[in-house]
Design a protein around this motif. Structure first.
Motif, mmCIF file in Angstrom:
data_model
loop_
_atom_site.group_PDB
_atom_site.id
_atom_site.type_symbol
_atom_site.label_atom_id
_atom_site.label_comp_id
_atom_site.label_asym_id
_atom_site.label_seq_id
_atom_site.Cartn_x
_atom_site.Cartn_y
_atom_site.Cartn_z
ATOM 1 N N THR A 4 0.731 -1.272 0.043
ATOM 2 C CA THR A 4 -0.010 0.050 -0.239
ATOM 3 C C THR A 4 0.822 1.275 -0.187
ATOM 4 N N ALA A 106 2.390 8.668 4.538
ATOM 5 C CA ALA A 106 0.803 8.061 4.721
ATOM 6 C C ALA A 106 0.594 6.782 4.350
ATOM 7 N N GLY A 107 -0.217 5.924 4.984
ATOM 8 C CA GLY A 107 -0.061 4.482 4.622
ATOM 9 C C GLY A 107 -1.171 3.739 5.622
ATOM 10 N N ILE A 108 -1.128 2.443 5.721
ATOM 11 C CA ILE A 108 -2.089 1.795 6.548
ATOM 12 C C ILE A 108 -1.121 0.758 7.258
ATOM 13 N N ILE A 205 -4.581 4.050 10.112
ATOM 14 C CA ILE A 205 -4.522 4.744 8.879
ATOM 15 C C ILE A 205 -4.289 5.934 8.871
ATOM 16 N N VAL A 206 -3.230 6.332 8.268
ATOM 17 C CA VAL A 206 -2.630 7.768 8.226
ATOM 18 C C VAL A 206 -2.731 8.254 6.782
ATOM 19 N N LEU A 207 -3.322 9.572 6.868
ATOM 20 C CA LEU A 207 -4.014 10.332 5.809
ATOM 21 C C LEU A 207 -2.813 11.365 5.766
#
Lengths: 217, 98
Positions: A4, A106-108, A205-207
């Motif tokens: 991801t 960002a990522g999961i 979850i990082v946006l």
């Protein structure tokens, strides 16, 4: 999971993202009735004057419309908020500090492990550029002066440590700023609260716009 | 499940509309905002969840968003090795995913 973040980096590298957009914080000044930049100088002055960060950055329950499971952490790095999903369209919202220019990502990921009063060991590149960090090249014991603060939640992608953490801070005025090396910092009271609510394994979850800046290990 | 959620979200939004006035209230002391408007995090995730359902993709992640007009946002998604675009409103209504 690992793919991801890699895909996001590829997307950004292809110019899909609007890179370079500043998302600086502004705070409302009731005296001038205007929005003013919330830079480190303003943040320090605000904290000295009020003894706390702006009210929007203080811990509070908010409406949060999501299908994510309770216990999921959602980080809106652009707005400097961390949400812990509570269910029933509610979340606990905390103010955070995030990575400065060049250090955002960002990522999961997930909470891989947790530590109370963690030891801080600066990475080699920080030791090289910062004499203060070099002093602690072999590790700074946990305590009120430790940059990781009272608690740390280590973020993993799969079974690999991303090197990023959600942690406390010895600079409580810095919430709301782009100031870290990629870690998510919280005030110590808040990180203790979050630590008690979140188990190892929790989804994170990082946006963040400009996610190409992620530098995975 | 998602339809039920959307109805609930719409009901919440309707309630908010009924109590709002025509002019925006002045922010409180201590209010903060980002200098660039992005979609609220929950709406970004709503887009991601719906894209997983409609596109059959896994690991969908919002990577960028912008406000296209008051109350309406476009959210770009990383989806299954590709990308998708979602339009969502403040009421939580997904208008399109492509």
């Amino acid at each position: 999971m690992r793919s991801t973040i890699a895909r996001m980096a590829a997307l950004a590298g292809a110019g899909v993202l609007a890179l370079g957009i500043a998302h600086a914080t502004e705070v409302f000044d009731p005296n001038t009735r205007t929005w003013v930049p919330y830079d480190p100088g303003q943040a320090i002055r605000y904290y000295k004057q009020h003894g706390q960060v702006p009210s929007d950055f203080q811990r509070q329950v908010v409406t949060f419309r999501t299908a994510e499971k309770p216990g999921t952490i959602v980080i809106d790095a652009n707005k400097h908020f961390l949400y812990l999903v509570l269910g029933d369209f509610k979340a606990m919202r905390y103010g955070i500090g995030v990575g400065r220019d060049g250090f955002g990502w960002a990522g999961i990921v997930r909470v891989g492990r947790k530590t109370e009063w963690p030891t801080w060991t600066p990475p080699a590149e920080m030791v090289a550029r910062d004499p203060k960090a070099a002093k602690w090249a072999n590790g700074m014991p946990g305590g009120v002066d430790n940059p990781l603060g009272a608690r740390a939640m280590y973020l993993y992608e799969g079974n690999q440590d991303t090197i990023y953490r959600i942690h406390g801070t010895n600079e409580p005025w810095s919430i709301g700023l782009d100031i870290s090396s990629g870690c998510i910092r919280m005030n110590n009271d808040d990180v203790i609260d979050l630590y008690e609510r979140v188990p190892v394994g929790a989804k994170v979850i990082v946006l963040m716009q400009g996610a190409a800046l992620y530098r995975g290990v | 499940m998602m339809k039920i959620w959307l109805v609930a979200a719409a009901a919440l939004s309707l309630g908010a509309c009924q109590s709002s006035s025509t002019s925006a209230p002045e922010p409180q002391s201590g209010a903060v905002r980002a200098s660039v408007v992005t979609a609220p995090a929950d709406l970004q995730l709503l887009c991601a969840t719906e894209a997983q359902t409609r596109l059959g993709a896994s690991d969908v992640l919002p990577v960028s968003s912008s406000q296209t007009e008051p109350g309406r946002y476009t959210v770009l998604l990383s989806a299954g090795g590709g990308q998708a675009s979602c339009v969502v409103t403040d009421e939580g209504v997904i208008e399109s995913i492509a």
